[in-house]
Enzyme design. Structure first.
Site, PDB file in Angstrom:
ATOM      1  N   ASP A 131      27.295   2.360  43.090  1.00 58.93           N
ATOM      2  CA  ASP A 131      28.067   2.241  41.853  1.00 58.93           C
ATOM      3  C   ASP A 131      28.973   1.015  41.959  1.00 58.93           C
ATOM      4  O   ASP A 131      29.799   0.929  42.872  1.00 58.93           O
ATOM      5  CB  ASP A 131      28.910   3.519  41.721  1.00 58.93           C
ATOM      6  N   ILE A 132      28.841   0.100  41.039  1.00 59.41           N
ATOM      7  CA  ILE A 132      29.597  -1.166  41.126  1.00 59.41           C
ATOM      8  C   ILE A 132      31.100  -0.926  41.037  1.00 59.41           C
ATOM      9  O   ILE A 132      31.884  -1.699  41.574  1.00 59.41           O
ATOM     10  CB  ILE A 132      29.099  -2.170  40.061  1.00 59.41           C
ATOM     11  N   ASN A 174      28.950  -6.216  26.148  1.00 59.94           N
ATOM     12  CA  ASN A 174      28.337  -6.678  24.893  1.00 59.94           C
ATOM     13  C   ASN A 174      29.338  -7.604  24.231  1.00 59.94           C
ATOM     14  O   ASN A 174      30.495  -7.689  24.654  1.00 59.94           O
ATOM     15  CB  ASN A 174      27.955  -5.506  23.983  1.00 59.94           C
ATOM     16  N   GLY A 179      26.573   2.405  30.149  1.00 59.59           N
ATOM     17  CA  GLY A 179      26.128   1.778  31.396  1.00 59.59           C
ATOM     18  C   GLY A 179      27.273   1.291  32.271  1.00 59.59           C
ATOM     19  O   GLY A 179      28.300   1.959  32.417  1.00 59.59           O
ATOM     20  N   ASP A 201      29.307  -1.125  31.745  1.00 54.42           N
ATOM     21  CA  ASP A 201      30.480  -1.391  30.904  1.00 54.42           C
ATOM     22  C   ASP A 201      31.338  -0.124  30.766  1.00 54.42           C
ATOM     23  O   ASP A 201      32.565  -0.150  31.001  1.00 54.42           O
ATOM     24  CB  ASP A 201      29.950  -1.844  29.533  1.00 54.42           C
ATOM     25  N   SER A 240      21.353  -6.935  31.960  1.00 52.87           N
ATOM     26  CA  SER A 240      20.310  -6.747  30.926  1.00 52.87           C
ATOM     27  C   SER A 240      19.218  -5.744  31.278  1.00 52.87           C
ATOM     28  O   SER A 240      18.347  -5.476  30.446  1.00 52.87           O
ATOM     29  CB  SER A 240      19.653  -8.082  30.508  1.00 52.87           C
ATOM     30  N   GLY A 269      19.340  -2.548  31.819  1.00 50.91           N
ATOM     31  CA  GLY A 269      19.541  -1.153  31.400  1.00 50.91           C
ATOM     32  C   GLY A 269      19.300  -1.006  29.917  1.00 50.91           C
ATOM     33  O   GLY A 269      18.164  -1.125  29.437  1.00 50.91           O
ATOM     34  N   TYR A 295      19.720  -3.000  27.614  1.00 47.80           N
ATOM     35  CA  TYR A 295      19.107  -4.187  26.998  1.00 47.80           C
ATOM     36  C   TYR A 295      17.634  -4.376  27.357  1.00 47.80           C
ATOM     37  O   TYR A 295      17.000  -5.323  26.879  1.00 47.80           O
ATOM     38  CB  TYR A 295      19.941  -5.437  27.310  1.00 47.80           C
TER      39      TYR A 295
HETATM   40  N1  AR6 Z   1      26.902   0.519  38.930  1.00 44.09           N
HETATM   41  C1  AR6 Z   1      25.869  -0.337  39.120  1.00 44.09           C
HETATM   42  N2  AR6 Z   1      24.832  -0.437  38.271  1.00 44.09           N
HETATM   43  C2  AR6 Z   1      24.848   0.370  37.181  1.00 44.09           C
HETATM   44  C3  AR6 Z   1      25.898   1.279  36.900  1.00 44.09           C
HETATM   45  C4  AR6 Z   1      26.957   1.333  37.849  1.00 44.09           C
HETATM   46  N3  AR6 Z   1      27.997   2.147  37.671  1.00 44.09           N
HETATM   47  N4  AR6 Z   1      25.606   1.906  35.723  1.00 44.09           N
HETATM   48  C5  AR6 Z   1      24.424   1.425  35.287  1.00 44.09           C
HETATM   49  N5  AR6 Z   1      23.954   0.504  36.172  1.00 44.09           N
HETATM   50  P1  AR6 Z   1      23.501  -1.642  31.495  1.00 44.09           P
HETATM   51  P2  AR6 Z   1      22.664  -4.061  30.027  1.00 44.09           P
HETATM   52  C6  AR6 Z   1      22.727  -0.313  36.108  1.00 44.09           C
HETATM   53  O1  AR6 Z   1      22.865  -0.771  30.475  1.00 44.09           O
HETATM   54  O2  AR6 Z   1      21.242  -3.702  30.162  1.00 44.09           O
HETATM   55  C7  AR6 Z   1      26.357  -1.378  27.517  1.00 44.09           C
HETATM   56  O3  AR6 Z   1      26.451  -0.386  26.553  1.00 44.09           O
HETATM   57  C8  AR6 Z   1      21.644   0.115  35.162  1.00 44.09           C
HETATM   58  O4  AR6 Z   1      20.817   1.088  35.771  1.00 44.09           O
HETATM   59  O5  AR6 Z   1      24.844  -1.276  32.016  1.00 44.09           O
HETATM   60  O6  AR6 Z   1      23.110  -5.473  30.293  1.00 44.09           O
HETATM   61  C9  AR6 Z   1      27.080  -2.670  27.111  1.00 44.09           C
HETATM   62  O7  AR6 Z   1      28.241  -2.406  26.358  1.00 44.09           O
HETATM   63  C10 AR6 Z   1      20.909  -1.192  34.922  1.00 44.09           C
HETATM   64  O8  AR6 Z   1      19.978  -1.463  35.967  1.00 44.09           O
HETATM   65  O9  AR6 Z   1      23.651  -3.166  30.947  1.00 44.09           O
HETATM   66  C11 AR6 Z   1      26.030  -3.379  26.305  1.00 44.09           C
HETATM   67  O10 AR6 Z   1      26.006  -2.908  24.971  1.00 44.09           O
HETATM   68  C12 AR6 Z   1      22.007  -2.246  34.999  1.00 44.09           C
HETATM   69  O11 AR6 Z   1      23.112  -1.593  35.627  1.00 44.09           O
HETATM   70  C13 AR6 Z   1      24.733  -2.986  26.985  1.00 44.09           C
HETATM   71  O12 AR6 Z   1      24.997  -1.748  27.645  1.00 44.09           O
HETATM   72  C14 AR6 Z   1      22.457  -2.795  33.650  1.00 44.09           C
HETATM   73  O13 AR6 Z   1      22.461  -1.762  32.694  1.00 44.09           O
HETATM   74  C15 AR6 Z   1      24.346  -4.002  28.036  1.00 44.09           C
HETATM   75  O14 AR6 Z   1      23.092  -3.651  28.558  1.00 44.09           O
END
Ligand code: AR6
Length: 169
Positions: free
Chosen positions: A10-11, A24, A32, A34, A122, A124, A126
């Site tokens: 977890d980041i 976003n 996610g 964020d 991107s 997740g 996205y």
């Molecule tokens: N720690 C590390 N990685 C994570 C965590 C965490 N706590 N949670 C999810 N991931 P995403 P995006 C991974 O969706 O695709 C948001 O709603 C996840 O499995 O967080 O850039 C924003 O507000 C995936 O591999 O980001 C935007 O609207 C990666 O992190 C949108 O999502 C990125 O997933 C951005 O989408």
């Protein structure tokens, strides 16, 4: 010389100078990474984001750009917010995804951050395919001159970790 390290986890649990957020363009939160960053970092991050919306980024943060705020209660000095592109099979947006990594490192250099944690931007909500997201992430970090000493990719699950491990070799 920048060292690339990989961690599965977890980041928001990382101790680094800067944590990169896959935000976003509203900068006002989401799911996610964020959502996790705002939850664990507390309201100070959102307050800084709102100030950015009220000043430099009235229309939001454009895709591929990056901007820093406080890290609130996270074990870091800064959160660097960047906006990845939404995956499209019809339109090659790789340059925008590469720009996220380059711009986040540029902001990290401005701040004097030496250790920076990145998620797989991107990949997740996205929808970017993980193997390709990992390739662009690792290639761009390798090709970007920076004073950052450690780039730590923090991958949420085993599949993401595997994709990055194949790229790092
Ligand atoms: N720690 C590390 N990685 C994570 C965590 C965490 N706590 N949670 C999810 N991931 P995403 P995006 C991974 O969706 O695709 C948001 O709603 C996840 O499995 O967080 O850039 C924003 O507000 C995936 O591999 O980001 C935007 O609207 C990666 O992190 C949108 O999502 C990125 O997933 C951005 O989408």
């Amino acid at each position: 010389m920048t060292t690339i390290t990989l961690v599965q986890g977890d980041i928001t649990r990382q101790s680094v100078d800067a944590i990169v957020n896959a935000a976003n363009s509203s900068l006002l939160g989401g799911g996610g990474v964020d959502g996790a960053i705002h939850r664990r970092g507390g309201p100070a991050i959102l307050e800084d984001c709102q100030k950015l919306r009220d000043s430099r980024y009235g229309k939001g943060l454009p895709t591929g750009q990056a901007v820093a705020t406080t890290a609130g209660e996270l074990d870091a000095d800064w959160v660097i917010h960047t906006v990845g592109p939404v995956w499209s099979s019809a339109d090659d947006r790789s340059a925008q995804l590469a720009s996220c990594y380059r711009e986040a490192l540029r902001v990290a250099d401005e701040l004097g951050a030496r250790t920076v944690a990145f998620p797989a931007i991107s990949s997740g909500v996205y929808g970017w395919p993980m193997e390709d997201a990992a390739r662009i992430a690792v290639e761009t970090v390798r090709d970007t001159p920076t004073a950052v000493e450690e780039v730590r990719f923090v991958l949420f699950d085993e599949a993401a970790y595997g994709a990055f491990a194949r790229q790092v070799g």
